[in-house]
Design a protein around this motif. Sequence first.
Motif, PDB file in Angstrom:
ATOM      1  N   ILE A  88       0.838  -1.207   0.000  1.00 25.49           N
ATOM      2  CA  ILE A  88       0.000   0.000   0.000  1.00 25.49           C
ATOM      3  C   ILE A  88       0.868   1.250   0.000  1.00 25.49           C
ATOM      4  N   GLY A  89       1.944   1.238   0.805  1.00 26.33           N
ATOM      5  CA  GLY A  89       2.839   2.394   0.824  1.00 26.33           C
ATOM      6  C   GLY A  89       3.481   2.648  -0.522  1.00 26.33           C
ATOM      7  N   CYS A  90       3.917   1.594  -1.202  1.00 25.23           N
ATOM      8  CA  CYS A  90       4.499   1.756  -2.535  1.00 25.23           C
ATOM      9  C   CYS A  90       3.466   2.260  -3.531  1.00 25.23           C
ATOM     10  N   LEU A  91       2.237   1.755  -3.421  1.00 23.01           N
ATOM     11  CA  LEU A  91       1.184   2.180  -4.342  1.00 23.01           C
ATOM     12  C   LEU A  91       0.863   3.659  -4.173  1.00 23.01           C
ATOM     13  N   VAL A  92       0.922   4.156  -2.958  1.00 23.67           N
ATOM     14  CA  VAL A  92       0.650   5.579  -2.714  1.00 23.67           C
ATOM     15  C   VAL A  92       1.825   6.449  -3.142  1.00 23.67           C
ATOM     16  N   SER A  93       3.052   5.956  -2.954  1.00 16.19           N
ATOM     17  CA  SER A  93       4.235   6.781  -3.216  1.00 16.19           C
ATOM     18  C   SER A  93       4.561   6.930  -4.695  1.00 16.19           C
ATOM     19  N   ILE A  94       4.130   5.994  -5.542  1.00 13.52           N
ATOM     20  CA  ILE A  94       4.498   6.059  -6.957  1.00 13.52           C
ATOM     21  C   ILE A  94       3.941   7.313  -7.642  1.00 13.52           C
TER      22      ILE A  94
END
Length: 312
Positions: free
Chosen positions: A157-163
């Motif tokens: 989830i963190g990677c999905l938000v940061s991209i």
Amino acid sequence: MSNPNQFNSPQNPSNPGQVPPVGPSQYNYPGYQGADSQQVPGYQYPQYGQPYQAPGAASPDGAYQGQYNPQAGYQYPQDQSPAGAASYGYAQPDPSHEDEAAAPTQQKKRSLATTVLTVLAVLAVVIYAVVGGSYDFGTERLTWTAAASGLGLIVAIGCLVSIPRSFRELRRAKAAGDIATSRMRVRALFFAIIILPLSGYFSVSYGVPAAQDLVEGHHTVTVTSCTYEQGSHRRSRRRGRGRTVYDNYFTMTLADGTLHTTTIETNQPTSIQTMGGTYEVLYQACKLQSGNASMTLDVYEHSWIIVDARLN
């Protein structure tokens, strides 16, 4: 010969007991306008609360008429402009300075978020591979698998938000010519793009069955037949060193015809023969009795984690 008494002149006739009038160019004093006051006829008294100005008087430069203005000709500093100065052309604070001051704080927050995601990803791998791998059976293995899957889901989830955010900041940095920020955003994008599919696959493929088993609990199933095979693979270490480990495959056929495989890793090829408990039951049923023996298993069906095994 002139009359020394100016009040008896034709311009200013006086009578006994009468107060001589005072003209506008004479001495003018504000009088008390109370109930018992006496006002001289023809004299315009100033009102209390208003700056005093003699009728017809002008400022020394001849440009200002009316009340005295204490702010005339004074230039306010930019940081001390009076209220309402924006409508009269006073300089206002530059908002770009606030953005520049907030930039280091935002950069620290982004660095902290990246560090946290990295730590969580590493922790998920350690929990699943090291801690969870030390348990081949039982509720402990299911619990640690669920914990590692939960961390993997947070990382995904963190990677999905940061991209998307990293893409926007990369475009801004390139437009501003900020090479250092551009490189940092590229590294963050690379990290997120690589970690996102791995953590997402792990959290879904292992986390969903583990969550179902935690809710439903283990079930009892009957194994009608099973087979045993052994393989090996090379486990690498640091500095190019490695060692050979052995994989013991127990393939079981249930009463409903479904197949399930349990893999036990050992350091020696004969280690599985001397291990007791559930290991011994599986080895006897699948190897020593050529797969003809029937077993009863207490197992978490979705994750296929064996809790207990008994020969029938």
